[in-house]
Design a protein around this motif. Structure first.
Motif, PDB file in Angstrom:
ATOM      1  N   ASP A  51       0.795  -1.413  -0.245  1.00 46.33           N
ATOM      2  CA  ASP A  51      -0.173  -0.154   0.237  1.00 46.33           C
ATOM      3  C   ASP A  51       0.600   1.666  -0.274  1.00 46.33           C
ATOM      4  O   ASP A  51       0.878   1.920   1.043  1.00 46.33           O
ATOM      5  CB  ASP A  51      -0.641   0.215   1.149  1.00 46.33           C
ATOM      6  CG  ASP A  51      -2.617   0.990   1.087  1.00 46.33           C
ATOM      7  OD1 ASP A  51      -1.849   2.247   0.526  1.00 46.33           O
ATOM      8  OD2 ASP A  51      -3.488   0.510   1.833  1.00 46.33           O
ATOM      9  N   HIS A  52       1.274   2.129  -1.248  1.00 48.17           N
ATOM     10  CA  HIS A  52       1.875   3.318  -0.924  1.00 48.17           C
ATOM     11  C   HIS A  52       0.945   3.716  -0.798  1.00 48.17           C
ATOM     12  O   HIS A  52       2.147   5.278  -0.552  1.00 48.17           O
ATOM     13  CB  HIS A  52       2.069   3.319  -2.803  1.00 48.17           C
ATOM     14  CG  HIS A  52       3.126   2.642  -3.362  1.00 48.17           C
ATOM     15  ND1 HIS A  52       4.128   2.065  -4.073  1.00 48.17           N
ATOM     16  CD2 HIS A  52       2.334   1.644  -4.020  1.00 48.17           C
ATOM     17  CE1 HIS A  52       4.516   1.470  -4.296  1.00 48.17           C
ATOM     18  NE2 HIS A  52       3.664   0.905  -4.840  1.00 48.17           N
ATOM     19  N   VAL A  53       0.202   4.355  -0.276  1.00 50.88           N
ATOM     20  CA  VAL A  53      -0.411   5.598  -0.252  1.00 50.88           C
ATOM     21  C   VAL A  53       0.113   5.392   1.371  1.00 50.88           C
ATOM     22  O   VAL A  53      -0.114   6.594   1.819  1.00 50.88           O
ATOM     23  CB  VAL A  53      -1.618   5.710  -0.214  1.00 50.88           C
ATOM     24  CG1 VAL A  53      -3.385   6.852   0.372  1.00 50.88           C
ATOM     25  CG2 VAL A  53      -2.471   5.337  -1.840  1.00 50.88           C
ATOM     26  N   MET A 166      -3.839 -10.717   9.300  1.00 50.41           N
ATOM     27  CA  MET A 166      -4.174  -9.733   9.040  1.00 50.41           C
ATOM     28  C   MET A 166      -3.394  -8.165   9.503  1.00 50.41           C
ATOM     29  O   MET A 166      -3.510  -7.051   8.632  1.00 50.41           O
ATOM     30  CB  MET A 166      -5.436  -9.958  10.155  1.00 50.41           C
ATOM     31  CG  MET A 166      -6.127 -10.889  10.051  1.00 50.41           C
ATOM     32  SD  MET A 166      -7.204 -10.674  11.542  1.00 50.41           S
ATOM     33  CE  MET A 166      -7.826  -9.267  11.873  1.00 50.41           C
ATOM     34  N   MET A 167      -2.112  -8.543   9.487  1.00 51.42           N
ATOM     35  CA  MET A 167      -1.319  -7.473  10.055  1.00 51.42           C
ATOM     36  C   MET A 167      -0.630  -7.299   9.168  1.00 51.42           C
ATOM     37  O   MET A 167       0.213  -5.524   8.100  1.00 51.42           O
ATOM     38  CB  MET A 167      -0.418  -7.208  11.219  1.00 51.42           C
ATOM     39  CG  MET A 167      -0.870  -7.787  12.779  1.00 51.42           C
ATOM     40  SD  MET A 167      -0.135  -7.768  14.296  1.00 51.42           S
ATOM     41  CE  MET A 167       0.625  -6.347  14.272  1.00 51.42           C
ATOM     42  N   PHE A 171      -0.159  -4.457   3.422  1.00 53.29           N
ATOM     43  CA  PHE A 171       0.917  -3.582   4.379  1.00 53.29           C
ATOM     44  C   PHE A 171       1.418  -2.398   3.527  1.00 53.29           C
ATOM     45  O   PHE A 171       1.959  -2.575   2.926  1.00 53.29           O
ATOM     46  CB  PHE A 171       1.763  -4.591   4.762  1.00 53.29           C
ATOM     47  CG  PHE A 171       2.696  -5.101   3.386  1.00 53.29           C
ATOM     48  CD1 PHE A 171       3.862  -4.450   3.088  1.00 53.29           C
ATOM     49  CD2 PHE A 171       2.292  -6.197   2.038  1.00 53.29           C
ATOM     50  CE1 PHE A 171       4.608  -4.903   1.980  1.00 53.29           C
ATOM     51  CE2 PHE A 171       2.746  -6.873   0.988  1.00 53.29           C
ATOM     52  CZ  PHE A 171       4.228  -5.966   0.679  1.00 53.29           C
ATOM     53  N   TYR A 172       2.543  -1.644   4.337  1.00 50.43           N
ATOM     54  CA  TYR A 172       2.864  -0.456   4.094  1.00 50.43           C
ATOM     55  C   TYR A 172       4.290  -0.241   4.895  1.00 50.43           C
ATOM     56  O   TYR A 172       5.157   0.251   5.073  1.00 50.43           O
ATOM     57  CB  TYR A 172       2.168   0.920   4.684  1.00 50.43           C
ATOM     58  CG  TYR A 172       1.608   0.837   6.162  1.00 50.43           C
ATOM     59  CD1 TYR A 172       2.424   2.065   6.504  1.00 50.43           C
ATOM     60  CD2 TYR A 172       1.242   0.472   6.272  1.00 50.43           C
ATOM     61  CE1 TYR A 172       1.998   1.637   7.471  1.00 50.43           C
ATOM     62  CE2 TYR A 172       0.469   0.777   7.667  1.00 50.43           C
ATOM     63  CZ  TYR A 172       0.836   1.231   8.465  1.00 50.43           C
ATOM     64  OH  TYR A 172       0.812   1.271  10.013  1.00 50.43           O
ATOM     65  N   ILE A 177       8.277  -4.635  11.561  1.00 45.18           N
ATOM     66  CA  ILE A 177       7.867  -3.417  11.987  1.00 45.18           C
ATOM     67  C   ILE A 177       6.563  -3.473  12.402  1.00 45.18           C
ATOM     68  O   ILE A 177       5.798  -2.786  12.995  1.00 45.18           O
ATOM     69  CB  ILE A 177       8.788  -2.266  11.265  1.00 45.18           C
ATOM     70  CG1 ILE A 177      10.190  -1.744  10.878  1.00 45.18           C
ATOM     71  CG2 ILE A 177       7.843  -0.808  11.514  1.00 45.18           C
ATOM     72  CD1 ILE A 177      10.331  -1.919  12.168  1.00 45.18           C
ATOM     73  N   SER A 178       5.640  -3.926  11.016  1.00 45.53           N
ATOM     74  CA  SER A 178       4.969  -3.930  11.281  1.00 45.53           C
ATOM     75  C   SER A 178       4.116  -5.002  12.449  1.00 45.53           C
ATOM     76  O   SER A 178       3.096  -4.634  12.917  1.00 45.53           O
ATOM     77  CB  SER A 178       3.765  -4.907  10.212  1.00 45.53           C
ATOM     78  OG  SER A 178       4.557  -4.064   8.665  1.00 45.53           O
TER      79      SER A 178
END
Length: 249
Positions: A51-53, A166-167, A171-172, A177-178
């Motif tokens: 997810d770039h945004v 789910m996490m 992902f971004y 780190i997530s």
């Protein structure tokens, strides 16, 4: 409880596979290889999972192709595990080296799977803990004050795998780190001290594609995001009472 061991390995890294195979074979630990997603050859549908945004809004720097491949590789391993009939997964990256105590530690916790995941490597220095419970003569399972970086080696239950996936949805951030923001899915992250796994001294496959430390980023954005994370971490306490269920009787 049935255990399976997966080793995440890039097909072009046969030297790493041979080295970890020697280690696991010496420990009489059978394993399966999960072919890693190569960040150098990402498909459009794989890039679409990143997810770039959200990355621009909530993280201080863009992920490298290697970091994206790393997250996708762990997702692949977790999905493979959930489609199997096994109860607990020992998930290893191919630069992990396990100590001779691994069987004793696993046998001490596998029959009491009230946890979601237990990290077998938490860094070179011991981490601060909220609570610690001895499970063998030489090792303890701890609730960390802060979830350590590194995805080198960890035990995962089926419930834990579901929460981790789910996490990793849209992902971004990097894989490790997530998971530090465990409260998003109530992921119960524990760690073993001293370390059961240590990394081989070898170059990072992620950094071979692009050096992470050379990426330009906003210092102000990093400080702001770190402050928000630390505030949430301080206000959200993990359920470390679960450690009581692991204590030796």
């Amino acid at each position: 409880m049935r255990l399976v061991t997966y080793v995440i390995n890039l097909e072009r890294s046969q030297d790493r596979l041979a080295r970890i195979a020697d280690n696991l074979n010496a420990l009489n630990l059978e394993f399966e290889v999960i072919p890693a997603i190569d960040g150098a050859n990402l498909l459009p549908e794989q890039l679409a999972e990143y997810d770039h945004v959200r990355n621009q809004q909530k993280y201080y720097k863009p992920l490298s192709e290697g970091e994206i491949g790393c997250v996708l590789s762990h997702k692949k391993a977790l999905k493979t595990f959930l489609s199997s009939e096994y109860d607990v997964l020992l998930l290893l990256e191919d630069d992990a080296y396990l100590s001779q105590h691994v069987h004793e530690v696993i046998n001490s916790v596998i029959a009491k799977p009230h946890w979601d995941t237990i990290k077998f490597y938490s860094g070179k220095k011991a981490k601060k803990v909220l609570k610690s419970v001895p499970i063998t003569a030489s090792h303890s399972i701890c609730c960390p004050k802060k979830v350590p970086n590194s995805m080198l080696a960890q035990l995962v239950t089926r419930k834990g795998a579901e929460k981790m996936l789910m996490m990793y949805e849209n992902f971004y951030m990097p894989a490790d780190i997530s998971l530090q923001a465990w409260w998003h899915t109530d992921l119960n992250v524990l760690m073993c001290q001293p370390n059961i796994a240590t990394p081989f001294e070898c170059d990072s496959e992620i950094d071979k594609l692009s050096a992470r430390k050379s990426v330009t980023y906003s210092t102000w954005k990093r400080l702001r995001q770190r402050a928000a994370f630390e505030m949430k971490r301080l206000l959200t306490k993990p359920n470390y009472q679960l450690l009581d269920l692991l204590e030796r009787r």
